[in-house]
Enzyme design. Structure first.
Site, PDB file in Angstrom:
ATOM      1  N   GLU A 110       0.821  -1.209   0.000  1.00 24.52           N
ATOM      2  CA  GLU A 110       0.000   0.000   0.000  1.00 24.52           C
ATOM      3  C   GLU A 110       0.856   1.260   0.000  1.00 24.52           C
ATOM      4  O   GLU A 110       1.976   1.258   0.503  1.00 24.52           O
ATOM      5  CB  GLU A 110      -0.894   0.022   1.251  1.00 24.52           C
ATOM      6  CG  GLU A 110      -1.888  -1.132   1.274  1.00 24.52           C
ATOM      7  CD  GLU A 110      -2.800  -1.129   2.490  1.00 24.52           C
ATOM      8  OE1 GLU A 110      -3.821  -1.823   2.439  1.00 24.52           O
ATOM      9  OE2 GLU A 110      -2.501  -0.453   3.486  1.00 24.52           O
ATOM     10  N   CYS A 123       3.406   8.655   1.171  1.00 24.95           N
ATOM     11  CA  CYS A 123       3.918   7.726   2.174  1.00 24.95           C
ATOM     12  C   CYS A 123       4.033   6.383   1.466  1.00 24.95           C
ATOM     13  O   CYS A 123       3.021   5.798   1.073  1.00 24.95           O
ATOM     14  CB  CYS A 123       2.924   7.676   3.341  1.00 24.95           C
ATOM     15  SG  CYS A 123       3.373   6.505   4.621  1.00 24.95           S
ATOM     16  N   CYS A 130       6.702  -6.475   7.080  1.00 19.95           N
ATOM     17  CA  CYS A 130       7.826  -5.932   7.849  1.00 19.95           C
ATOM     18  C   CYS A 130       8.263  -6.968   8.865  1.00 19.95           C
ATOM     19  O   CYS A 130       7.428  -7.660   9.451  1.00 19.95           O
ATOM     20  CB  CYS A 130       7.408  -4.649   8.563  1.00 19.95           C
ATOM     21  SG  CYS A 130       8.774  -3.804   9.416  1.00 19.95           S
ATOM     22  N   CYS A 134       6.968  -4.625  15.608  1.00 24.04           N
ATOM     23  CA  CYS A 134       6.512  -3.685  16.641  1.00 24.04           C
ATOM     24  C   CYS A 134       5.035  -4.010  16.943  1.00 24.04           C
ATOM     25  O   CYS A 134       4.211  -4.060  16.031  1.00 24.04           O
ATOM     26  CB  CYS A 134       6.662  -2.246  16.165  1.00 24.04           C
ATOM     27  SG  CYS A 134       8.370  -1.830  15.713  1.00 24.04           S
ATOM     28  N   CYS A 137       1.896  -1.887  15.601  1.00 24.10           N
ATOM     29  CA  CYS A 137       1.825  -1.551  14.178  1.00 24.10           C
ATOM     30  C   CYS A 137       1.200  -2.709  13.411  1.00 24.10           C
ATOM     31  O   CYS A 137       1.603  -3.866  13.565  1.00 24.10           O
ATOM     32  CB  CYS A 137       3.231  -1.273  13.669  1.00 24.10           C
ATOM     33  SG  CYS A 137       3.338  -1.073  11.875  1.00 24.10           S
ATOM     34  N   CYS A 360      -0.874   6.157  10.075  1.00 20.64           N
ATOM     35  CA  CYS A 360       0.382   5.539  10.513  1.00 20.64           C
ATOM     36  C   CYS A 360       0.124   4.186  11.152  1.00 20.64           C
ATOM     37  O   CYS A 360      -0.678   4.068  12.073  1.00 20.64           O
ATOM     38  CB  CYS A 360       1.069   6.392  11.571  1.00 20.64           C
ATOM     39  SG  CYS A 360       1.557   7.991  10.986  1.00 20.64           S
TER      40      CYS A 360
HETATM   41  N1  SAH Z   1       9.882   0.915   9.769  1.00 22.57           N
HETATM   42  C1  SAH Z   1       9.888   2.359   9.731  1.00 22.57           C
HETATM   43  C2  SAH Z   1       8.661   2.921   9.031  1.00 22.57           C
HETATM   44  C3  SAH Z   1       7.422   2.553   9.783  1.00 22.57           C
HETATM   45  S1  SAH Z   1       5.945   3.492   9.642  1.00 22.57           S
HETATM   46  C4  SAH Z   1       9.954   2.898  11.128  1.00 22.57           C
HETATM   47  O1  SAH Z   1       9.719   2.150  12.068  1.00 22.57           O
HETATM   48  O2  SAH Z   1      10.241   4.070  11.294  1.00 22.57           O
HETATM   49  C5  SAH Z   1       6.269   5.103  10.190  1.00 22.57           C
HETATM   50  C6  SAH Z   1       5.945   5.430  11.638  1.00 22.57           C
HETATM   51  O3  SAH Z   1       4.626   5.051  12.044  1.00 22.57           O
HETATM   52  C7  SAH Z   1       6.889   4.732  12.598  1.00 22.57           C
HETATM   53  O4  SAH Z   1       7.356   5.684  13.518  1.00 22.57           O
HETATM   54  C8  SAH Z   1       5.996   3.747  13.266  1.00 22.57           C
HETATM   55  O5  SAH Z   1       6.486   3.361  14.509  1.00 22.57           O
HETATM   56  C9  SAH Z   1       4.708   4.514  13.353  1.00 22.57           C
HETATM   57  N2  SAH Z   1       3.554   3.672  13.670  1.00 22.57           N
HETATM   58  C10 SAH Z   1       3.421   2.353  13.427  1.00 22.57           C
HETATM   59  N3  SAH Z   1       2.232   1.913  13.876  1.00 22.57           N
HETATM   60  C11 SAH Z   1       1.597   2.971  14.399  1.00 22.57           C
HETATM   61  C12 SAH Z   1       0.314   3.151  15.011  1.00 22.57           C
HETATM   62  N4  SAH Z   1      -0.522   2.123  15.141  1.00 22.57           N
HETATM   63  N5  SAH Z   1      -0.011   4.382  15.429  1.00 22.57           N
HETATM   64  C13 SAH Z   1       0.847   5.418  15.263  1.00 22.57           C
HETATM   65  N6  SAH Z   1       2.050   5.322  14.707  1.00 22.57           N
HETATM   66  C14 SAH Z   1       2.436   4.107  14.287  1.00 22.57           C
END
Ligand code: SAH
Length: 367
Positions: A110, A123, A130, A134, A137, A360
């Protein structure tokens, strides 16, 4: 990644389903070689680059300044269709548009295009799925499917730039590697894509380096390596906790490179590039939103980065099946205040695309 870099197994994405070679995978030298291989004169390479990066055309059949037979040959050899739109949905009064793509091997990814009064931001995804796991996420819950190729990354950019030009009479101004995937776990392909994104046409899309943000969980050696490339792109570090005890659970890669190591690498990035580093902090109710953590975050960041840092607080976007939620506004305000009191600039990020699961951490492609 360099051979000297020892990385955990999770970085070795499966190679099955490798996408076909595409024009956008090639750097200038490889492009010349490919053109020669096809028995074409060198100037055709520049012509193709003009079509792709300048006119945003990936359909060789539409390149009418090529002889008809050559179009056929070039289409087959250099422009295999890589991503097909499965679905595009809009929200926020059509200012936010999420696209679900299917790759040649059936993998889905996406990307999200967000329009603002004076800029537009794509974005994009750097991996299908991934491996960073985490827990807050959505993408992290599904695991890693595979790395995207350079061209698969660039096709997301080309498509968004074409939408901006054709439907909004505008241009794509910003790129954030904040879609699916950990960009620094797909280092070489992401690096090649970034180089093409910032190179002026016809070598690339000509997007200003400072308007490109690479966001990472904190792969410290790769952050240093990226700094040494001196591309001038913005680094975002997803910290989410100032202390190792909590970060070990929120960002599991912290067990490999802890808060101190991630901040040291961020400092190196800021020193080498002279650019301010962004710290991402998803604020989660009763998990990482305590006032004392705001104090500690501000203190550690001020110590590590001085003025070369900005904190983006992201209200948590709840993912399906998770008991976690965003912090109440007064808690959020207090947290921001505590960080600022330590002399660190801090703002709350406006979140787009919530109702289409495009905010996000909500990107979790389904077929
Ligand atoms: N792998 C990269 C890109 C991830 S997405 C990274 O970790 O930076 C970009 C941002 O969105 C990251 O900071 C990630 O931690 C955040 N993110 C992921 N899930 C989220 C959620 N459910 N709510 C808010 N931010 C989130």
């Amino acid at each position: 990644m360099g051979e000297t870099m020892k990385l955990p197994l999770v970085f070795d994405a499966p190679t099955r389903g490798k996408p076909p070679r595409h024009f956008a995978d090639l750097d200038d030298d490889a492009r010349s070689a490919a053109i020669t291989e096809l028995g074409l004169p060198a100037f055709r390479g520049k012509q193709l680059a003009n079509h792709y990066f300048g006119r945003l055309t990936a359909d060789a059949h539409a390149m009418t300044d090529l002889p008809a037979a050559m179009r056929e040959q070039v289409a087959g050899a250099l422009f295999p269709p890589l991503l097909k739109v499965v679905r595009a949905i809009e929200c926020d009064g059509a200012q936010t548009r999420k696209t679900l793509w299917r790759a040649v091997d059936g993998t889905t990814i996406e990307s999200v295009l967000m329009r603002y009064p004076n800029r537009s931001t794509l974005c994009l995804s750097s991996q299908a799925g991934c491996g960073m796991a985490c827990p807050f996420c959505a993408t992290g819950q599904g695991g890693l499917t595979r790395n995207l190729s350079t061209a698969e990354i660039l096709e997301q950019v080309r498509a968004a730039a074409a939408v901006m030009r054709d439907q909004h009479d505008g241009r794509l101004s910003n790129i954030v590697f904040m879609g699916m995937g950990e960009p620094l776990a797909n280092y070489n392909r992401v690096l090649a894509a970034v180089k093409r994104i910032i190179a002026p046409p016809p070598h690339g899309f000509g997007i200003s380096a400072r308007s490109v943000t690479v966001s990472t969980v904190g792969v410290a050696p790769a952050i240093r390596k990226l700094a040494d490339e001196r591309l001038g792109v913005t680094l975002a570090l997803s910290l989410h906790a100032p202390d190792d005890e909590l970060r070990d659970t929120l960002v599991p890669v912290n067990n490999r490179w802890n808060v101190g190591e991630a901040l040291d690498a961020a400092r190196y990035y800021a020193d080498v590039t002279g650019r301010r580093v962004s710290i991402e902090y998803a604020l989660i109710r009763d998990v990482n939103d305590q006032p004392w953590r705001g104090d500690l975050l501000g203190k550690k960041l001020h110590g590590a980065l001085g003025p070369l840092v900005h904190v983006n607080v992201i209200p948590l976007n709840p993912t399906p099946g998770s008991e976690w939620d965003a912090s109440p506004k007064p808690v959020e305000r207090e947290f921001v205040k505590r960080v600022r009191e330590r002399g660190v600039s801090c703002t709350v990020r406006d979140t787009r695309g919530r109702e289409i699961a495009a905010a996000c951490g909500q990107l979790a492609a389904e077929g």
